[in-house]
Design an enzyme around this catalytic site. Sequence first.
Site, PDB file in Angstrom:
ATOM      1  N   GLY A 125      31.121  44.744  34.648  1.00 19.66           N
ATOM      2  CA  GLY A 125      30.286  43.723  35.294  1.00 19.66           C
ATOM      3  C   GLY A 125      29.512  44.311  36.461  1.00 19.66           C
ATOM      4  O   GLY A 125      28.304  44.061  36.620  1.00 19.66           O
ATOM      5  N   LYS A 148      33.246  53.026  34.131  1.00 19.60           N
ATOM      6  CA  LYS A 148      33.856  54.048  35.018  1.00 19.60           C
ATOM      7  C   LYS A 148      35.357  54.075  34.810  1.00 19.60           C
ATOM      8  O   LYS A 148      35.957  53.125  34.293  1.00 19.60           O
ATOM      9  CB  LYS A 148      33.551  53.755  36.488  1.00 19.60           C
ATOM     10  CG  LYS A 148      34.043  52.397  37.034  1.00 19.60           C
ATOM     11  CD  LYS A 148      35.452  52.357  37.580  1.00 19.60           C
ATOM     12  CE  LYS A 148      35.839  50.980  38.099  1.00 19.60           C
ATOM     13  NZ  LYS A 148      37.261  50.760  38.283  1.00 19.60           N
ATOM     14  N   ASP A 165      32.430  47.317  43.261  1.00 23.14           N
ATOM     15  CA  ASP A 165      32.111  48.563  42.558  1.00 23.14           C
ATOM     16  C   ASP A 165      30.609  48.737  42.323  1.00 23.14           C
ATOM     17  O   ASP A 165      30.188  49.751  41.770  1.00 23.14           O
ATOM     18  CB  ASP A 165      32.839  48.612  41.204  1.00 23.14           C
ATOM     19  CG  ASP A 165      34.338  48.816  41.371  1.00 23.14           C
ATOM     20  OD1 ASP A 165      34.760  49.303  42.437  1.00 23.14           O
ATOM     21  OD2 ASP A 165      35.080  48.479  40.436  1.00 23.14           O
ATOM     22  N   GLY A 192      34.850  48.469  35.436  1.00 18.68           N
ATOM     23  CA  GLY A 192      33.649  48.189  36.230  1.00 18.68           C
ATOM     24  C   GLY A 192      32.438  47.718  35.435  1.00 18.68           C
ATOM     25  O   GLY A 192      31.309  47.828  35.923  1.00 18.68           O
TER      26      GLY A 192
HETATM   27  O1  C5P Z   1      34.354  42.622  44.545  1.00 17.67           O
HETATM   28  P1  C5P Z   1      35.086  42.263  43.303  1.00 17.67           P
HETATM   29  O2  C5P Z   1      34.504  41.102  42.580  1.00 17.67           O
HETATM   30  O3  C5P Z   1      35.361  43.434  42.427  1.00 17.67           O
HETATM   31  O4  C5P Z   1      36.510  41.815  43.831  1.00 17.67           O
HETATM   32  C1  C5P Z   1      37.331  40.887  43.161  1.00 17.67           C
HETATM   33  C2  C5P Z   1      38.520  40.548  44.045  1.00 17.67           C
HETATM   34  O5  C5P Z   1      39.370  41.688  44.188  1.00 17.67           O
HETATM   35  C3  C5P Z   1      38.199  40.145  45.469  1.00 17.67           C
HETATM   36  O6  C5P Z   1      37.911  38.776  45.554  1.00 17.67           O
HETATM   37  C4  C5P Z   1      39.488  40.495  46.198  1.00 17.67           C
HETATM   38  O7  C5P Z   1      40.456  39.516  45.957  1.00 17.67           O
HETATM   39  C5  C5P Z   1      39.938  41.751  45.486  1.00 17.67           C
HETATM   40  N1  C5P Z   1      39.470  42.980  46.153  1.00 17.67           N
HETATM   41  C6  C5P Z   1      40.085  43.395  47.321  1.00 17.67           C
HETATM   42  N2  C5P Z   1      39.642  44.527  47.953  1.00 17.67           N
HETATM   43  C7  C5P Z   1      38.635  45.262  47.427  1.00 17.67           C
HETATM   44  C8  C5P Z   1      38.021  44.865  46.227  1.00 17.67           C
HETATM   45  C9  C5P Z   1      38.449  43.710  45.615  1.00 17.67           C
HETATM   46  O8  C5P Z   1      41.018  42.748  47.800  1.00 17.67           O
HETATM   47  N3  C5P Z   1      38.224  46.348  48.055  1.00 17.67           N
END
Ligand code: C5P
Length: 273
Positions: A102, A11, A136, A100
Amino acid sequence: MSIFHLKAPGKINLRLKITGQREDGYHLLDMVMVKVDLADEMVCDLTDGDIQIVSNEAVLPVDERNILWKVIDCIRKESEKSFGVTIQLTKRIPIAAGMGGGSSDAAALLLGLNDQLGLGWSHEKLISIGVRIGSDVPFFLVSGAQRVTGVGEILEPVSVSSMPLILMNPGFPLSTPDVYRWYDEWALTAPAPDAKSLPLENDLEKVVLPRIPVLEEIRRKLDRSGALGSLMSGSGPTVFGTYPSTEARDRGYNSLLKEIDPKWWIWSGTTLT
Ligand code: C5P
């Protein structure tokens, strides 16, 4: 034994605005995301044995740290079924690059296993499991472009026409938690927001571009190659340029190939509608 094939597209974010922060530190977002025609592929085999992941990408861990492992673990717990999966993963989407990859792999496996195991889980249940695995993931559980809010779990279809594009990054990964931490540090002393609303915008650019100047150079090159607009995707470092036609994109791509650093990653394609 039952073999099934899955395809997981990448994406880009046409928009990523940070609108607030939850008590647990996660950021509230307002994003527009579209899928692109660059995809990872998985060949999966449902077995009575254990989890086995094989990948063409040496840097990717293939143990409990792998997002696919987390998906299987989560389904085993939630369904109380015991099963094993062997997965042959072909990565094409760059890793930790704001595309995105993963999350898309995780969403494809969640949908694939829901189907193969006959779980019959509802859309709502899949979304609530998905967002626990990665922010995501919900976006990749549905097709088409979406406005995504909350921390990634609230989806609303939007209509975006197909766009020719070029994606580039400097060939190294960026950690999403680090980028959000940089944002939090910056926000403490941030100037008042600009009232002007641009069609392409990403709040995380404010903290990533000054730290990684090569991304400014990549954006400039995309702009000079005939792009209508350029922007960093997600938490970066992938930057995309959109073009008025496939001919303009192909001309841009040919000129960029002559001037880019050999370590950089470049890809020419289109968004999916
Ligand atoms: O959910 P994902 O693995 O993509 O998120 C990785 C990190 O990015 C989270 O641990 C957090 O630190 C940050 N994050 C955030 N707010 C979001 C998505 C991700 O702070 N909406």
